[in-house]
Design a protein around this motif. Sequence first.
Motif, PDB file in Angstrom:
ATOM      1  N   GLY A  13       0.816  -1.215   0.000  1.00  0.00           N
ATOM      2  CA  GLY A  13       0.000   0.000   0.000  1.00  0.00           C
ATOM      3  C   GLY A  13       0.847   1.261   0.000  1.00  0.00           C
ATOM      4  N   GLY A  14       0.417   2.212  -0.830  1.00  0.00           N
ATOM      5  CA  GLY A  14       1.201   3.443  -0.971  1.00  0.00           C
ATOM      6  C   GLY A  14       0.377   4.701  -0.731  1.00  0.00           C
ATOM      7  N   THR A  16      -0.775   7.494   2.537  1.00  0.00           N
ATOM      8  CA  THR A  16       0.039   8.219   3.522  1.00  0.00           C
ATOM      9  C   THR A  16       0.769   7.229   4.429  1.00  0.00           C
ATOM     10  OG1 THR A  16      -1.588   9.988   3.458  1.00  0.00           O
ATOM     11  CG2 THR A  16      -0.059  10.021   5.296  1.00  0.00           C
ATOM     12  N   ALA A  17       0.065   6.163   4.841  1.00  0.00           N
ATOM     13  CA  ALA A  17       0.692   5.199   5.758  1.00  0.00           C
ATOM     14  C   ALA A  17       1.868   4.496   5.087  1.00  0.00           C
ATOM     15  CB  ALA A  17      -0.340   4.175   6.221  1.00  0.00           C
ATOM     16  N   SER A  40      -1.133   0.075  -5.906  1.00  0.00           N
ATOM     17  CA  SER A  40      -1.914  -0.086  -7.135  1.00  0.00           C
ATOM     18  C   SER A  40      -2.467   1.261  -7.570  1.00  0.00           C
ATOM     19  CB  SER A  40      -3.052  -1.079  -6.856  1.00  0.00           C
ATOM     20  OG  SER A  40      -4.084  -0.869  -7.771  1.00  0.00           O
ATOM     21  N   ILE A  43      -6.310   1.116  -7.878  1.00  0.00           N
ATOM     22  CA  ILE A  43      -7.108   1.247  -6.639  1.00  0.00           C
ATOM     23  C   ILE A  43      -6.988   2.663  -6.072  1.00  0.00           C
ATOM     24  CG2 ILE A  43      -7.325   0.449  -4.247  1.00  0.00           C
ATOM     25  CD1 ILE A  43      -6.536  -2.333  -5.217  1.00  0.00           C
ATOM     26  N   GLY A  44      -5.787   3.207  -6.088  1.00  0.00           N
ATOM     27  CA  GLY A  44      -5.596   4.570  -5.576  1.00  0.00           C
ATOM     28  C   GLY A  44      -5.633   4.621  -4.065  1.00  0.00           C
ATOM     29  N   VAL A  46      -7.097   6.692  -0.296  1.00  0.00           N
ATOM     30  CA  VAL A  46      -8.341   7.236   0.246  1.00  0.00           C
ATOM     31  C   VAL A  46      -8.440   8.741  -0.064  1.00  0.00           C
ATOM     32  CG1 VAL A  46      -7.496   7.722   2.580  1.00  0.00           C
ATOM     33  CG2 VAL A  46      -9.879   7.132   2.268  1.00  0.00           C
ATOM     34  N   VAL A  48      -7.946  11.493   1.487  1.00  0.00           N
ATOM     35  CA  VAL A  48      -8.252  12.510   2.503  1.00  0.00           C
ATOM     36  C   VAL A  48      -7.176  12.394   3.589  1.00  0.00           C
ATOM     37  CG1 VAL A  48     -10.734  12.851   2.195  1.00  0.00           C
ATOM     38  CG2 VAL A  48      -9.924  10.859   3.435  1.00  0.00           C
ATOM     39  N   GLY A  49      -7.340  13.162   4.665  1.00  0.00           N
ATOM     40  CA  GLY A  49      -6.322  13.112   5.724  1.00  0.00           C
ATOM     41  C   GLY A  49      -5.382  14.264   5.556  1.00  0.00           C
ATOM     42  N   ALA A  51      -5.329  17.171   7.832  1.00  0.00           N
ATOM     43  CA  ALA A  51      -5.042  17.957   9.036  1.00  0.00           C
ATOM     44  C   ALA A  51      -4.163  17.130   9.962  1.00  0.00           C
ATOM     45  CB  ALA A  51      -6.338  18.331   9.736  1.00  0.00           C
ATOM     46  N   ILE A 180      -2.307  -6.430  -5.758  1.00  0.00           N
ATOM     47  CA  ILE A 180      -2.058  -7.670  -5.015  1.00  0.00           C
ATOM     48  C   ILE A 180      -3.294  -8.556  -5.158  1.00  0.00           C
ATOM     49  CG2 ILE A 180      -1.566  -8.680  -2.740  1.00  0.00           C
ATOM     50  CD1 ILE A 180      -0.529  -5.744  -2.020  1.00  0.00           C
ATOM     51  N   LEU A 328      -5.032   2.962   8.036  1.00  0.00           N
ATOM     52  CA  LEU A 328      -6.457   2.605   8.083  1.00  0.00           C
ATOM     53  C   LEU A 328      -6.666   1.097   8.195  1.00  0.00           C
ATOM     54  CD1 LEU A 328      -7.773   5.109   5.379  1.00  0.00           C
ATOM     55  CD2 LEU A 328      -7.977   5.304   7.868  1.00  0.00           C
ATOM     56  N   PRO A 335     -11.857  11.483  12.138  1.00  0.00           N
ATOM     57  CA  PRO A 335     -10.760  12.464  12.124  1.00  0.00           C
ATOM     58  C   PRO A 335     -11.024  13.762  12.893  1.00  0.00           C
ATOM     59  CG  PRO A 335     -11.938  12.484  10.048  1.00  0.00           C
ATOM     60  CD  PRO A 335     -12.547  11.381  10.843  1.00  0.00           C
ATOM     61  N   SER A 340      -5.271  10.268  12.988  1.00  0.00           N
ATOM     62  CA  SER A 340      -4.902   9.079  12.197  1.00  0.00           C
ATOM     63  C   SER A 340      -3.446   9.110  11.730  1.00  0.00           C
ATOM     64  CB  SER A 340      -5.789   8.977  10.973  1.00  0.00           C
ATOM     65  OG  SER A 340      -6.874   8.166  11.230  1.00  0.00           O
ATOM     66  N   ILE A 341      -3.047  10.242  11.156  1.00  0.00           N
ATOM     67  CA  ILE A 341      -1.664  10.324  10.658  1.00  0.00           C
ATOM     68  C   ILE A 341      -0.700  10.202  11.839  1.00  0.00           C
ATOM     69  CG2 ILE A 341       0.020  11.836   9.504  1.00  0.00           C
ATOM     70  CD1 ILE A 341      -2.296  12.855   7.758  1.00  0.00           C
TER      71      ILE A 341
HETATM   72  P1  FAD Z   1      -5.055   4.501   1.777  1.00  0.00           P
HETATM   73  O1  FAD Z   1      -4.806   5.923   1.501  1.00  0.00           O
HETATM   74  O2  FAD Z   1      -6.397   3.961   1.448  1.00  0.00           O
HETATM   75  O3  FAD Z   1      -3.961   3.689   0.990  1.00  0.00           O
HETATM   76  C1  FAD Z   1      -4.101   2.317   0.735  1.00  0.00           C
HETATM   77  C2  FAD Z   1      -3.063   1.889  -0.269  1.00  0.00           C
HETATM   78  O4  FAD Z   1      -3.151   0.490  -0.438  1.00  0.00           O
HETATM   79  C3  FAD Z   1      -3.232   2.518  -1.645  1.00  0.00           C
HETATM   80  O5  FAD Z   1      -1.978   2.836  -2.189  1.00  0.00           O
HETATM   81  C4  FAD Z   1      -3.864   1.401  -2.439  1.00  0.00           C
HETATM   82  O6  FAD Z   1      -3.578   1.493  -3.821  1.00  0.00           O
HETATM   83  C5  FAD Z   1      -3.169   0.209  -1.813  1.00  0.00           C
HETATM   84  N1  FAD Z   1      -3.881  -1.037  -2.029  1.00  0.00           N
HETATM   85  C6  FAD Z   1      -5.075  -1.444  -1.519  1.00  0.00           C
HETATM   86  N2  FAD Z   1      -5.393  -2.647  -1.989  1.00  0.00           N
HETATM   87  C7  FAD Z   1      -4.391  -3.021  -2.800  1.00  0.00           C
HETATM   88  C8  FAD Z   1      -4.145  -4.149  -3.624  1.00  0.00           C
HETATM   89  N3  FAD Z   1      -5.009  -5.172  -3.711  1.00  0.00           N
HETATM   90  N4  FAD Z   1      -3.009  -4.191  -4.323  1.00  0.00           N
HETATM   91  C9  FAD Z   1      -2.106  -3.179  -4.285  1.00  0.00           C
HETATM   92  N5  FAD Z   1      -2.292  -2.084  -3.544  1.00  0.00           N
HETATM   93  C10 FAD Z   1      -3.422  -2.009  -2.823  1.00  0.00           C
HETATM   94  N6  FAD Z   1      -6.192  11.574   9.231  1.00  0.00           N
HETATM   95  C11 FAD Z   1      -5.596  12.638   9.778  1.00  0.00           C
HETATM   96  O7  FAD Z   1      -4.576  12.493  10.433  1.00  0.00           O
HETATM   97  N7  FAD Z   1      -6.127  13.885   9.611  1.00  0.00           N
HETATM   98  C12 FAD Z   1      -7.285  14.087   8.955  1.00  0.00           C
HETATM   99  O8  FAD Z   1      -7.705  15.225   8.794  1.00  0.00           O
HETATM  100  C13 FAD Z   1      -7.961  12.972   8.443  1.00  0.00           C
HETATM  101  N8  FAD Z   1      -9.156  13.100   7.795  1.00  0.00           N
HETATM  102  C14 FAD Z   1      -9.792  11.984   7.342  1.00  0.00           C
HETATM  103  C15 FAD Z   1     -11.077  12.088   6.791  1.00  0.00           C
HETATM  104  C16 FAD Z   1     -11.754  10.951   6.387  1.00  0.00           C
HETATM  105  C17 FAD Z   1     -13.140  11.071   5.833  1.00  0.00           C
HETATM  106  C18 FAD Z   1     -11.136   9.685   6.474  1.00  0.00           C
HETATM  107  C19 FAD Z   1     -11.828   8.452   5.988  1.00  0.00           C
HETATM  108  C20 FAD Z   1      -9.868   9.583   6.999  1.00  0.00           C
HETATM  109  C21 FAD Z   1      -9.201  10.708   7.459  1.00  0.00           C
HETATM  110  N9  FAD Z   1      -7.952  10.611   8.033  1.00  0.00           N
HETATM  111  C22 FAD Z   1      -7.357  11.703   8.579  1.00  0.00           C
HETATM  112  C23 FAD Z   1      -7.235   9.348   8.028  1.00  0.00           C
HETATM  113  C24 FAD Z   1      -6.210   9.383   6.898  1.00  0.00           C
HETATM  114  O9  FAD Z   1      -6.868   9.639   5.688  1.00  0.00           O
HETATM  115  C25 FAD Z   1      -5.459   8.073   6.817  1.00  0.00           C
HETATM  116  O10 FAD Z   1      -4.938   7.746   8.076  1.00  0.00           O
HETATM  117  C26 FAD Z   1      -4.309   8.171   5.858  1.00  0.00           C
HETATM  118  O11 FAD Z   1      -4.711   8.688   4.633  1.00  0.00           O
HETATM  119  C27 FAD Z   1      -3.653   6.843   5.660  1.00  0.00           C
HETATM  120  O12 FAD Z   1      -4.405   6.024   4.823  1.00  0.00           O
HETATM  121  P2  FAD Z   1      -3.749   4.652   4.388  1.00  0.00           P
HETATM  122  O13 FAD Z   1      -2.442   4.922   3.758  1.00  0.00           O
HETATM  123  O14 FAD Z   1      -3.805   3.736   5.552  1.00  0.00           O
HETATM  124  O15 FAD Z   1      -4.802   4.092   3.322  1.00  0.00           O
END
Ligand code: FAD
Length: 494
Positions: A13-14, A16-17, A40, A43-44, A46, A48-49, A51, A180, A328, A335, A340-341
């Motif tokens: 996954g690529g 923010t996390a 991917s 898939i892209g 989420v 958002v995130g 602040a 994946i 996530l 949030p 979360s970040i």
């Molecule tokens: P994602 O951004 O969803 O990344 C998932 C990654 O996994 C993507 O690269 C995707 O392509 C990849 N992936 C998934 N499935 C596959 C697959 N089968 N094969 C290959 N790759 C795959 N946090 C804050 O700290 N401040 C905020 O203000 C805040 N606001 C938010 C508002 C909302 C409505 C939500 C829902 C969340 C908010 N968050 C906030 C949380 C924050 O968005 C997340 O903590 C942060 O973006 C990290 O997301 P992530 O990297 O875990 O997941």
Amino acid sequence: MTMHTIKRIIIAGGGTAGWMAAASFGKLLGKTLDITLVESDEIGTVGVGEATIPPLLTLHKLLNINEQEFMAATNATFKLGISFENWRNVDEDYIHSFGTTGKDCWAAGFQHFWMKGQQLGIAAEYGDYCPELIAAQQNKFALLNNHSINYAYHLDATRYAGFLRKIAEMHGVKRVEGKIDKVHKCQDSGNITALQLQSGQIIEGDLFIDCTGFRALLIEQALHVGYDDWTHILPCDSALAVQTTSVEEPIPYTRSIAHEWGWQWKIPLQNRVGNGVVYCSKYVSDDEAKARLLASVTGDCLTEPRLIKFKTGQRRKHWHKNCVAIGLSSGFIEPLESTSIHLIQRSIVRLLQMLPYNQIEQSDIDEFNQQTEHEVNNIRDFIVLHYHVTNRSDSPFWNHCRNMDIPASLQHRIDLFKRTGRVFKVPNELFGENSWVQVMLGQGLLPEQYHPIVDMMSEQELDEFLKHIQSNVQRLVAQLPSHQTFIQHYCPTR
Ligand code: FAD
């Protein structure tokens, strides 16, 4: 001496996390470990995130990030706190700022002195004793040599991931694009052995970091650790996000505006505004929430409103076998306080501290899980506080929140504060006394008594004490330029 057997870290996954983990592990471990990130494009993320809270500055120092470059690259603005509007009641607002209110006193917090001042009619608003809060209200900001201001950022999440990717790749992290399709496990140990992409490519590893977002492809879909559902205390389950053009100078704080069935955020960046509503689908339809969102944004929409469904809660295990869930995939607290970040950062640091030496030890896993759970539970309590302690009774949603059963740990804090004005930060907790007091007072929880030590001061001494702090705050804020002026000089977007 035993050879270290953890040689290959795979980050799935690529978002923010994923890229925060990749940049951190790359910088600190890249010379000795082989690190690969799979993401991917189809898939892209989420998306958002945007602040953040002040501890992010610590991670940036660790990564040697130049603040001006980072801010220009991510269209970032400064953030001094969050304005909670209509939370205590309709038309009543307060700011939870990152600053310290008043002065630290070893025996009794500043709120005790303020409470007596209020009773005597000699105290101003609680927030008037906090420089960050007054600067936020006056839309001012600067980095001063003679006073440290506690701040964080609003940033563009997509650009931030791209910025971190450059750092990660500079430190040798390899990126693989692809979806994946399968997670291979060892039949005996149950450990993950490899990720198989749709293309057929196999990516083998020793330690897997699940950053696949809400999908939780590794930790849940492959390892089935289970999920603690918090919907009964955090009932919101949906969000709609939309970006708009800016119609005014960016303010240095996030706005959180409560509605009858949830709340709305406004996050000002240098070039645009991030907006969204978080709501409970039991009390409002997606269409109605969308209509409310679009009716209340200022500026033109740059994107279509994006619907995101979630379930608040956390994985029963954040680390299981040879897989650690970060972001996530590990759970979701809404949030409201931008946590979360921060939790991503904490899990990265914790994993670095407990990096397996030779083989993965169950004791390390248990310690990691116990620390993470403790930290997350305290944040959950803090978020629930905002919903539960309110005078709002204008909708079924708020009636539910006011009357719901809350965790005993939170009930204890509320009871203690109500009776005595005391609140204590527990070890390894994110939010300190200063935050708890601001939100408890802001939500309308007024203590019945103040600490007896305050009576050691005469009324005149207390008056001078309060006036002295307030005038220092005013003097400090008077020196600051507008937030926009400072940004234009310091880190304009390129
Ligand atoms: P994602 O951004 O969803 O990344 C998932 C990654 O996994 C993507 O690269 C995707 O392509 C990849 N992936 C998934 N499935 C596959 C697959 N089968 N094969 C290959 N790759 C795959 N946090 C804050 O700290 N401040 C905020 O203000 C805040 N606001 C938010 C508002 C909302 C409505 C939500 C829902 C969340 C908010 N968050 C906030 C949380 C924050 O968005 C997340 O903590 C942060 O973006 C990290 O997301 P992530 O990297 O875990 O997941």
